[in-house]
Design an enzyme around this catalytic site. Structure first.
Site, PDB file in Angstrom:
ATOM      1  N   GLN A  21      23.675  74.066  52.653  1.00  0.00           N
ATOM      2  CA  GLN A  21      23.270  73.799  51.282  1.00  0.00           C
ATOM      3  C   GLN A  21      24.356  73.136  50.435  1.00  0.00           C
ATOM      4  O   GLN A  21      24.031  72.505  49.436  1.00  0.00           O
ATOM      5  CB  GLN A  21      22.798  75.097  50.619  1.00  0.00           C
ATOM      6  CG  GLN A  21      21.524  75.622  51.275  1.00  0.00           C
ATOM      7  CD  GLN A  21      21.046  76.917  50.665  1.00  0.00           C
ATOM      8  OE1 GLN A  21      21.515  77.993  51.048  1.00  0.00           O
ATOM      9  NE2 GLN A  21      20.136  76.845  49.726  1.00  0.00           N
ATOM     10  N   HIS A 111      23.243  81.332  58.861  1.00  0.00           N
ATOM     11  CA  HIS A 111      22.459  81.159  57.630  1.00  0.00           C
ATOM     12  C   HIS A 111      21.498  79.985  57.840  1.00  0.00           C
ATOM     13  O   HIS A 111      21.760  78.858  57.421  1.00  0.00           O
ATOM     14  CB  HIS A 111      23.390  80.918  56.441  1.00  0.00           C
ATOM     15  CG  HIS A 111      22.722  81.087  55.102  1.00  0.00           C
ATOM     16  ND1 HIS A 111      23.271  81.815  54.073  1.00  0.00           N
ATOM     17  CD2 HIS A 111      21.544  80.634  54.611  1.00  0.00           C
ATOM     18  CE1 HIS A 111      22.470  81.789  53.011  1.00  0.00           C
ATOM     19  NE2 HIS A 111      21.413  81.065  53.322  1.00  0.00           N
ATOM     20  N   ASN A 155      22.006  86.068  57.769  1.00  0.00           N
ATOM     21  CA  ASN A 155      21.395  85.986  56.450  1.00  0.00           C
ATOM     22  C   ASN A 155      19.883  85.948  56.604  1.00  0.00           C
ATOM     23  O   ASN A 155      19.339  85.062  57.283  1.00  0.00           O
ATOM     24  CB  ASN A 155      21.832  84.704  55.725  1.00  0.00           C
ATOM     25  CG  ASN A 155      21.076  84.556  54.407  1.00  0.00           C
ATOM     26  OD1 ASN A 155      21.284  85.333  53.478  1.00  0.00           O
ATOM     27  ND2 ASN A 155      20.159  83.597  54.323  1.00  0.00           N
ATOM     28  N   GLU A 156      19.197  86.873  56.008  1.00  0.00           N
ATOM     29  CA  GLU A 156      17.737  86.891  55.921  1.00  0.00           C
ATOM     30  C   GLU A 156      17.045  86.491  57.223  1.00  0.00           C
ATOM     31  O   GLU A 156      16.376  85.449  57.291  1.00  0.00           O
ATOM     32  CB  GLU A 156      17.269  85.965  54.792  1.00  0.00           C
ATOM     33  CG  GLU A 156      17.806  86.349  53.442  1.00  0.00           C
ATOM     34  CD  GLU A 156      17.124  85.596  52.292  1.00  0.00           C
ATOM     35  OE1 GLU A 156      16.212  84.784  52.550  1.00  0.00           O
ATOM     36  OE2 GLU A 156      17.482  85.846  51.137  1.00  0.00           O
TER      37      GLU A 156
HETATM   38  C1  FCB Z   1      17.623  82.859  49.849  1.00  0.00           C
HETATM   39  C2  FCB Z   1      18.509  82.092  50.823  1.00  0.00           C
HETATM   40  C3  FCB Z   1      19.457  81.133  50.138  1.00  0.00           C
HETATM   41  C4  FCB Z   1      18.801  80.438  48.972  1.00  0.00           C
HETATM   42  C5  FCB Z   1      18.166  81.434  48.034  1.00  0.00           C
HETATM   43  C6  FCB Z   1      17.543  80.828  46.819  1.00  0.00           C
HETATM   44  O1  FCB Z   1      16.453  83.233  50.477  1.00  0.00           O
HETATM   45  O2  FCB Z   1      19.260  82.982  51.602  1.00  0.00           O
HETATM   46  O3  FCB Z   1      19.943  80.238  51.101  1.00  0.00           O
HETATM   47  O4  FCB Z   1      17.894  79.517  49.454  1.00  0.00           O
HETATM   48  O5  FCB Z   1      17.182  82.153  48.736  1.00  0.00           O
END
Ligand code: FCB
Length: 423
Positions: A21, A111, A155-156
């Site tokens: 990003q 990520h 991450n997520e």
């Molecule tokens: C999350 C992501 C991050 C960004 C935010 C707004 O889900 O981890 O990269 O996109 O949302």
């Protein structure tokens, strides 16, 4: 409500970014991707060349922590290959500059992006990705263990697996492949356990390393309370997106792999006749306003939910928590300041009630490449002018407001300002 919300003295007040990003010049599955605003991430914020300046901005913001990703595709050109020394040095330099500025790094290992040789062999559907990731982590942790003690493995995984295999938003753009979704989560959970063993074995001379994932917690609900079909869809989403993932990473013996749990919290998605009534799902702002849905440019806001989820995680897992991401996307800075204030009140309430929360990372340091939406979502503490090829950074009012909190460790200014801006 107290006028001065004091936070613990050793609390981490941070901000966050991710390589794809912000860095630019990256060769992964996002390189050729064109976002809905017609843009790509090839230069992004050019953080790759400008990280020194961005560290200086962080010092100016007064943050004492930075959640940053390290991009696997930069460092390893082939499975089990040695790390690229030039790229490694660049990250080492970044970490050294952070240290000199008194900023603690939290390093994210994955990520939403992968090296091309992982993507071309099936990505996280392929079990061979697990040992490949373990090898990468072993090399990376060996190189950085003196500089990093806070490790965020994934991450997520929930967002990643659902956008790649359920909703078709991220490469490879598949839809409704529930078994693929589950497989990706299971493989990532296995990789998390292995990474955790590697990190513990490597240690850190200064302090015991901490290891955890960042879970995106989204609340789901029906917009119209009596619509049973939307209630059902919300329940299924909740089960699949939230609980299946938490169970995969934290139930049974796997629980011991994590020393903390990160929470990325943005809010709520409510369904109306199967459609998510949020801007990120395509709902128009005018339609949402008519329906009384209060949202930023992505999700419905639900500050009270932050307290709920923190208390719930604390009760269920007993792990220290970090808010690894929270922020709002909007061109309306008053809205963002108010949003931050409301969430900090909830956070403070949870801490006062005995929940062990150790840090808060504002998403994001910079306006940046927001995946499917490109540069159209404004999350930055610093504004970036993407129409100017020099990509100038500029302090926002949200940034000034957050600086006050970082410097004083108290959200007194937050309360004052929110009274002004709520009018
Ligand atoms: C999350 C992501 C991050 C960004 C935010 C707004 O889900 O981890 O990269 O996109 O949302």
């Amino acid at each position: 409500m107290a006028g001065d919300l004091k936070f613990p003295g050793n609390f981490l007040w941070g901000t966050a970014t991710s390589p794809t990003q912000v860095e630019g010049h990256v060769a992964n599955e996002w390189t050729d991707y064109v976002a809905s605003d017609g843009n790509h991430c090839r230069v992004a914020c050019n953080h790759y060349h400008r990280y020194a300046e961005d560290v200086a901005w962080m010092a100016e913001l007064g943050v004492n922590a930075y959640r940053m990703g390290i991009e696997w595709s930069r460092l390893q050109a082939a499975p089990f290959a040695p790390l690229n020394p030039t790229e490694l040095d660049r990250y080492v330099d970044l970490l050294d500059r952070l240290k000199a500025a008194g900023i603690t790094p939290m390093v994210v290992l994955h990520h939403f992006s992968n090296p091309p040789w992982i993507t071309s062999t099936g990505g996280w559907l392929n079990p061979a990705t697990i040992p490949a990731f373990e090898d990468y982590v072993t090399r990376l942790v060996t190189a950085l263990k003196e500089r990093v003690w806070l490790w965020n493995t994934f991450n997520e995984p929930d967002t990643y697996a659902s956008l790649t295999y359920l909703l078709g938003g991220f490469p490879p753009f598949h839809k409704w492949r529930l078994w693929s979704y589950r497989k990706v989560i299971r493989h990532m959970a296995a990789a998390h356990v292995r990474a955790s063993e590697v990190i513990r074995r490597a240690g850190n001379s200064g302090r015991t390393p901490e290891i955890g994932i960042a879970k995106n917690w989204t609340f789901f609900g029906p917009l119209e309370p009596h619509a049973w079909w939307d209630r059902l869809l919300a329940a299924i989403s909740h089960r699949t997106f939230n609980h299946f993932v938490l169970d995969a990473f934290l139930s049974g013996q796997r629980r011991a792999a994590s020393t903390f749990l990160g929470v990325n919290y943005y809010g709520l998605a409510r369904f109306k006749n199967f459609e998510p009534m949020v801007p990120a799902g395509g709902a128009r702002p005018e339609q949402l306003a008519e329906l009384g849905v209060v949202c930023d440019d992505m999700f419905e806001r639900h500050p009270g939910g932050l307290g709920t989820v923190l208390r719930d995680f604390h009760r269920r897992y007993g792990l220290p928590l970090y808010i690894t991401e929270h922020g709002a996307a909007s061109r309306d800075e008053n809205f963002r300041i108010r949003d931050l204030t409301e969430h900090l009140r909830e956070l403070h309430g949870a801490i006062s009630g005995g929940v062990d929360v150790r840090g808060f990372f504002y998403w994001s340091l910079l306006d940046n490449f927001e995946w499917q939406f490109g540069y159209s979502k404004k999350f930055g503490l610093l504004e970036v002018d993407f129409s100017d090829e020099r990509l100038p950074r500029k302090m926002t009012r949200v940034g000034e407001f957050y600086r006050e909190i970082c410097r004083t460790g108290a959200a007194a200014a937050a309360l004052k300002d929110s009274r002004v801006s709520t009018g």
